[in-house]
Design an enzyme around this catalytic site. Structure first.
Site, PDB file in Angstrom:
ATOM      1  CB  CYS A 127      -2.963   1.022  -2.465  1.00 40.25           C
ATOM      2  SG  CYS A 127      -3.179   2.738  -2.906  1.00 40.25           S
ATOM      3  CG  ASP A 141      -1.779   1.233   1.332  1.00 36.12           C
ATOM      4  OD1 ASP A 141      -2.399   1.592   0.314  1.00 36.12           O
ATOM      5  OD2 ASP A 141      -1.836   1.867   2.399  1.00 36.12           O
ATOM      6  CB  SER A 142       0.153   4.749  -0.727  1.00 32.02           C
ATOM      7  OG  SER A 142      -1.046   4.748   0.032  1.00 32.02           O
ATOM      8  CD  GLU A 148      -2.515   8.857   7.115  1.00 33.24           C
ATOM      9  OE1 GLU A 148      -1.658   9.719   7.334  1.00 33.24           O
ATOM     10  OE2 GLU A 148      -2.363   7.894   6.335  1.00 33.24           O
ATOM     11  CG  HIS A 183      -6.792   6.105   4.893  1.00 29.35           C
ATOM     12  ND1 HIS A 183      -6.011   5.409   4.001  1.00 29.35           N
ATOM     13  CD2 HIS A 183      -5.938   6.845   5.651  1.00 29.35           C
ATOM     14  CE1 HIS A 183      -4.740   5.725   4.216  1.00 29.35           C
ATOM     15  NE2 HIS A 183      -4.662   6.584   5.204  1.00 29.35           N
ATOM     16  CB  CYS A 228     -10.190   5.119   0.024  1.00 29.81           C
ATOM     17  SG  CYS A 228      -8.720   5.832   0.779  1.00 29.81           S
TER      18      CYS A 228
END
Ligand code: DGL
Length: 270
Positions: free
Chosen positions: A77, A14-15, A156, A190, A188
């Protein structure tokens, strides 16, 4: 000595740390599979970058994991899955999974009205990956796309259920809600963390699809079919490799994984 294929780890990249939401489900559903996770934190975020750059980074991450001897690759991702899945699955000698196909199939199975919303990063929406995957399977359905870039920062920061998270969710989601969708894909890494506020805005009748669970199921099936499912008894290790240690690393990682991070090392991925 090289390990037999079933005993090798599954590579996940993932990023950044968001892909740990996928790892969380992999560990829940496939606990005896060892996982080697690569978070390309030095190049986070992918979701605002150009297709060319996301593809280049994805190739480097895949190359790194392949060199470590992984038996299968999960592109955790959504942004990377959107632009690099096809080329990686053609060029790599191991099975490759994206997170988009499992989410789309789950959404189509769950939707009654065939009115489906997708929320994701700028890069994922611009790639039309979800729109194409949905239209290919159900050309008659109606799809509504919305980018929600601030959700990444909210997750985050750990602001998952406060008034700022709720206000942001209202702002992004009201237009999707007006389209009377009955299913919403959280496109996504997140966004599953913000499920509570997303559900509050969308209402109870809208089903939220988190790709991590169907991805874990799909991976399990694929490993069985190929005869490369781990035969280990008991829980296997999770090793985390990152290309940078940003501030708040441990705190953010624990939010996504749902447990403290351990076994983490910094690596160089060109
Ligand atoms: N992992 C990204 C995704 O799922 C979100 C974070 C980023 O933009 O890199 O699209």
């Amino acid at each position: 000595m090289t390990r037999p294929v079933p005993a090798r780890p599954i590579g996940v990249f993932d990023s950044g740390l968001g892909g740990l939401t996928v790892v969380r489900q992999l560990r829940r559903h496939l606990a005896n599979e060892e996982i080697l996770y690569l978070g390309d934190l030095a190049h986070l975020p992918y979701g605002t970058k150009s297709t060319r750059e996301i593809r280049r980074r994805s190739e480097e991450c895949a190359r790194y994991l392949l060199k470590q001897g992984v038996k299968a690759l999960v592109i955790a991702c959504n942004s990377a899955s959107s632009v690099a899945y096809r080329s990686l699955s053609k060029s790599l000698p191991i099975p490759v999974l994206d997170v988009i196909t499992p989410a789309v199939e789950e959404a189509l199975a769950s939707s009654r009205s065939a009115r489906i919303g997708v929320i994701a990063t700028y890069a994922t929406i611009a790639s039309k990956s979800y729109a194409k995957a949905l239209a290919k399977r159900r050309p008659d359905a109606d799809y509504f796309m919305q980018s929600c870039p601030l959700f990444v920062q909210l997750a985050e920061e750990g602001w998952l259920d406060n008034e700022i998270a709720l206000g942001t969710a209202r702002r992004y989601l009201e237009p999707v809600k007006k389209k009377s969708v009955d299913t919403l894909i959280l496109g996504c890494t997140h966004y599953p963390l913000l499920q509570k506020v997303i559900a509050k805005v969308m209402g109870r009748s809208v089903r939220l699809i988190d790709s991590a669970i169907p991805t874990a199921r799909r991976l399990g099936k694929l490993l069985e079919e190929r005869g490369i499912r781990s035969r280990r008894t008991g829980r296997a290790a999770l090793r985390i490799r990152v290309t940078d240690f940003p501030r708040q690393f441990a705190r953010i990682g624990a939010i996504f994984l749902g447990e403290e991070l351990s076994n983490v090392k910094l690596v160089k991925v060109p």
